[in-house]
Design a protein around this motif. Structure first.
Motif, PDB file in Angstrom:
ATOM      1  N   UNK A   1     -14.366  57.507  19.043  1.00  0.00           N
ATOM      2  CA  UNK A   1     -15.354  56.586  19.582  1.00  0.00           C
ATOM      3  C   UNK A   1     -15.522  56.775  21.085  1.00  0.00           C
ATOM      4  N   UNK A   2     -16.755  56.597  21.517  1.00  0.00           N
ATOM      5  CA  UNK A   2     -17.078  56.701  22.937  1.00  0.00           C
ATOM      6  C   UNK A   2     -16.583  55.450  23.651  1.00  0.00           C
ATOM      7  N   UNK A   3     -15.776  55.633  24.679  1.00  0.00           N
ATOM      8  CA  UNK A   3     -15.191  54.499  25.388  1.00  0.00           C
ATOM      9  C   UNK A   3     -15.963  54.123  26.646  1.00  0.00           C
ATOM     10  N   UNK A   4     -17.172  54.633  26.807  1.00  0.00           N
ATOM     11  CA  UNK A   4     -17.969  54.259  27.961  1.00  0.00           C
ATOM     12  C   UNK A   4     -18.422  52.813  27.828  1.00  0.00           C
ATOM     13  N   UNK A   5     -18.948  52.260  28.909  1.00  0.00           N
ATOM     14  CA  UNK A   5     -19.303  50.842  28.916  1.00  0.00           C
ATOM     15  C   UNK A   5     -20.794  50.646  29.173  1.00  0.00           C
ATOM     16  N   UNK A   6     -21.628  51.558  28.681  1.00  0.00           N
ATOM     17  CA  UNK A   6     -23.069  51.402  28.857  1.00  0.00           C
ATOM     18  C   UNK A   6     -23.615  50.266  27.994  1.00  0.00           C
ATOM     19  N   UNK A   7     -22.866  49.844  26.966  1.00  0.00           N
ATOM     20  CA  UNK A   7     -23.267  48.657  26.225  1.00  0.00           C
ATOM     21  C   UNK A   7     -22.038  47.935  25.697  1.00  0.00           C
ATOM     22  N   UNK A   8     -22.191  46.627  25.480  1.00  0.00           N
ATOM     23  CA  UNK A   8     -21.108  45.788  24.976  1.00  0.00           C
ATOM     24  C   UNK A   8     -21.568  45.054  23.727  1.00  0.00           C
ATOM     25  N   UNK A   9     -20.635  44.810  22.819  1.00  0.00           N
ATOM     26  CA  UNK A   9     -20.907  44.091  21.578  1.00  0.00           C
ATOM     27  C   UNK A   9     -20.161  42.765  21.582  1.00  0.00           C
ATOM     28  N   UNK A  10     -20.847  41.695  21.167  1.00  0.00           N
ATOM     29  CA  UNK A  10     -20.159  40.412  21.006  1.00  0.00           C
ATOM     30  C   UNK A  10     -21.034  39.477  20.168  1.00  0.00           C
ATOM     31  N   UNK A  11     -20.446  38.504  19.462  1.00  0.00           N
ATOM     32  CA  UNK A  11     -18.996  38.388  19.238  1.00  0.00           C
ATOM     33  C   UNK A  11     -18.517  39.486  18.296  1.00  0.00           C
ATOM     34  N   UNK A  12     -17.306  39.886  18.439  1.00  0.00           N
ATOM     35  CA  UNK A  12     -16.731  40.949  17.621  1.00  0.00           C
ATOM     36  C   UNK A  12     -15.268  40.611  17.348  1.00  0.00           C
ATOM     37  N   UNK A  13     -14.969  40.138  16.134  1.00  0.00           N
ATOM     38  CA  UNK A  13     -15.732  40.143  14.879  1.00  0.00           C
ATOM     39  C   UNK A  13     -16.901  39.145  14.892  1.00  0.00           C
ATOM     40  N   UNK A  14     -17.825  39.361  13.940  1.00  0.00           N
ATOM     41  CA  UNK A  14     -18.962  38.467  13.763  1.00  0.00           C
ATOM     42  C   UNK A  14     -19.218  38.272  12.277  1.00  0.00           C
TER      43      UNK A  14
ATOM     44  N   UNK B   1     -28.487  55.027  20.336  1.00  0.00           N
ATOM     45  CA  UNK B   1     -29.064  56.195  21.002  1.00  0.00           C
ATOM     46  C   UNK B   1     -30.210  55.746  21.895  1.00  0.00           C
ATOM     47  N   UNK B   2     -30.209  56.273  23.117  1.00  0.00           N
ATOM     48  CA  UNK B   2     -31.278  55.990  24.076  1.00  0.00           C
ATOM     49  C   UNK B   2     -31.620  57.304  24.763  1.00  0.00           C
ATOM     50  N   UNK B   3     -32.808  57.824  24.482  1.00  0.00           N
ATOM     51  CA  UNK B   3     -33.169  59.124  25.035  1.00  0.00           C
ATOM     52  C   UNK B   3     -32.242  60.192  24.488  1.00  0.00           C
ATOM     53  N   UNK B   4     -31.630  60.978  25.377  1.00  0.00           N
ATOM     54  CA  UNK B   4     -30.721  62.038  24.945  1.00  0.00           C
ATOM     55  C   UNK B   4     -29.261  61.600  25.002  1.00  0.00           C
ATOM     56  N   UNK B   5     -29.006  60.303  25.167  1.00  0.00           N
ATOM     57  CA  UNK B   5     -27.642  59.789  25.251  1.00  0.00           C
ATOM     58  C   UNK B   5     -27.354  58.904  24.045  1.00  0.00           C
ATOM     59  N   UNK B   6     -26.103  58.914  23.610  1.00  0.00           N
ATOM     60  CA  UNK B   6     -25.705  58.040  22.514  1.00  0.00           C
ATOM     61  C   UNK B   6     -24.257  57.608  22.704  1.00  0.00           C
ATOM     62  N   UNK B   7     -23.936  56.447  22.180  1.00  0.00           N
ATOM     63  CA  UNK B   7     -22.585  55.908  22.233  1.00  0.00           C
ATOM     64  C   UNK B   7     -22.261  55.295  20.875  1.00  0.00           C
ATOM     65  N   UNK B   8     -20.994  55.322  20.517  1.00  0.00           N
ATOM     66  CA  UNK B   8     -20.558  54.784  19.233  1.00  0.00           C
ATOM     67  C   UNK B   8     -19.403  53.823  19.450  1.00  0.00           C
ATOM     68  N   UNK B   9     -19.485  52.660  18.832  1.00  0.00           N
ATOM     69  CA  UNK B   9     -18.421  51.671  18.930  1.00  0.00           C
ATOM     70  C   UNK B   9     -18.160  51.061  17.560  1.00  0.00           C
ATOM     71  N   UNK B  10     -17.032  50.382  17.472  1.00  0.00           N
ATOM     72  CA  UNK B  10     -16.630  49.746  16.223  1.00  0.00           C
ATOM     73  C   UNK B  10     -16.883  48.243  16.291  1.00  0.00           C
ATOM     74  N   UNK B  11     -17.299  47.659  15.150  1.00  0.00           N
ATOM     75  CA  UNK B  11     -17.338  46.202  15.065  1.00  0.00           C
ATOM     76  C   UNK B  11     -16.861  45.768  13.684  1.00  0.00           C
ATOM     77  N   UNK B  12     -16.462  44.520  13.596  1.00  0.00           N
ATOM     78  CA  UNK B  12     -15.916  43.969  12.354  1.00  0.00           C
ATOM     79  C   UNK B  12     -16.836  42.866  11.858  1.00  0.00           C
ATOM     80  N   UNK B  13     -17.215  42.959  10.587  1.00  0.00           N
ATOM     81  CA  UNK B  13     -18.005  41.900   9.943  1.00  0.00           C
ATOM     82  C   UNK B  13     -17.051  41.034   9.118  1.00  0.00           C
ATOM     83  N   UNK B  14     -16.986  39.741   9.457  1.00  0.00           N
ATOM     84  CA  UNK B  14     -16.127  38.816   8.710  1.00  0.00           C
ATOM     85  C   UNK B  14     -16.756  38.448   7.372  1.00  0.00           C
TER      86      UNK B  14
END
Length: 251
Positions: free
Chosen positions: A170-183, A238-251
């Motif tokens: 997984x990409x550990x950059x911080x260009x985006x954040x997810x919340x709440x996680x879990x959801x 994905x935004x333009x030529x950049x992409x990031x992948x993160x994990x989230x949990x669905x309750x």
């Protein structure tokens, strides 16, 4: 009479030994680089297997291993050994399947020894692999090649192939954040990207795409994941030529 009995006994023993060697010499695909047509094969079994007469099948194109170029190892594949073969036919790097066959009966699940596919589901001989019970229909490796099998001789399916969508990658950059996680319903997505649109892709841990959606970019966007089953998912943005992948949990 005694001579016939001994001959029959020896014949039965020979057949048993040959059958045992065939069953226990578990030859598997362990690495594929579709951009260079290179395949690494491993012998998990206890006996040497001559794989020179084995076949590759990809998108209904066929090539025998002894018609390719051996880059390392030997086609007389010893127990625990690898051989790297460059196929005599070109693979499709974008989306394809690759089956390993003991004989050129390409529609036979008995002749098929192993299978993988990348880029999309439903390629080539996927139906044969599904019938054999070694692959799940529609699943595929979603990654940049080369691909590597990370399981053991008894592990099956796309979940044991190393992909960009595995948790360890997984990409550990911080260009985006997810919340709440879990959801259990709404997943808020806060982003710093400057493009006008974002592509959201949600995958399960087997690499199967669950959701694909393009939205107009805002500082704060969201996805409604209410209908997803409980579990762990991967979201690729994905935004333009950049992409990031993160994990989230669905309750």
């Amino acid at each position: 009479m005694k001579t016939n009995y001994l001959l029959n006994l020896l014949l039965t023993a020979s057949i048993f030994i040959i059958a045992s060697q065939t069953l226990t010499a578990q030859v598997r695909i362990v690495e594929v680089n579709p951009t260079t047509n290179e395949v690494k094969i491993h012998n998990y079994g206890p006996t040497t297997v001559n794989v020179s007469s084995y076949w590759f099948c990809h998108l209904f194109a066929y090539s025998q291993l002894n018609g390719g170029t051996v880059l390392s190892g030997s086609l007389n594949l010893a127990s625990g050994a690898d051989v790297v073969v460059q196929s005599s036919t070109n693979f499709n790097a974008t989306a394809s399947d690759l089956g390993l066959y003991q004989s050129p009966s390409f529609g036979s699940s008995t002749a098929m020894l192993d299978f993988t596919q990348w880029g999309s589901g439903g390629n080539g001989r996927e139906n044969v692999a599904v019938a054999k019970g070694i692959w799940t229909a529609g699943t595929f490796i979603n990654a940049t090649p080369p691909y590597e099998f990370t399981g053991t001789s008894t592990d099956l399916g796309v979940g044991f192939w190393d992909t960009l969508l595995s948790i360890n990658d997984l990409d550990n950059t911080t260009r985006f954040n997810l919340y709440p996680n879990p959801t259990n319903s709404i997943l808020n997505i806060e982003t710093e990207h400057n493009e006008t649109e974002l592509l959201f892709q949600v995958f399960d841990l087997l690499g199967k795409q669950i959701l694909n959606k393009t939205i107009d970019i805002q500082a704060l966007s969201y996805l409604d994941v209410t209908d997803l089953n409980s579990g762990i998912y991967l979201i690729k943005i994905s935004a333009g030529d950049k992409s990031e992948t993160k994990r989230f949990i669905k309750n």
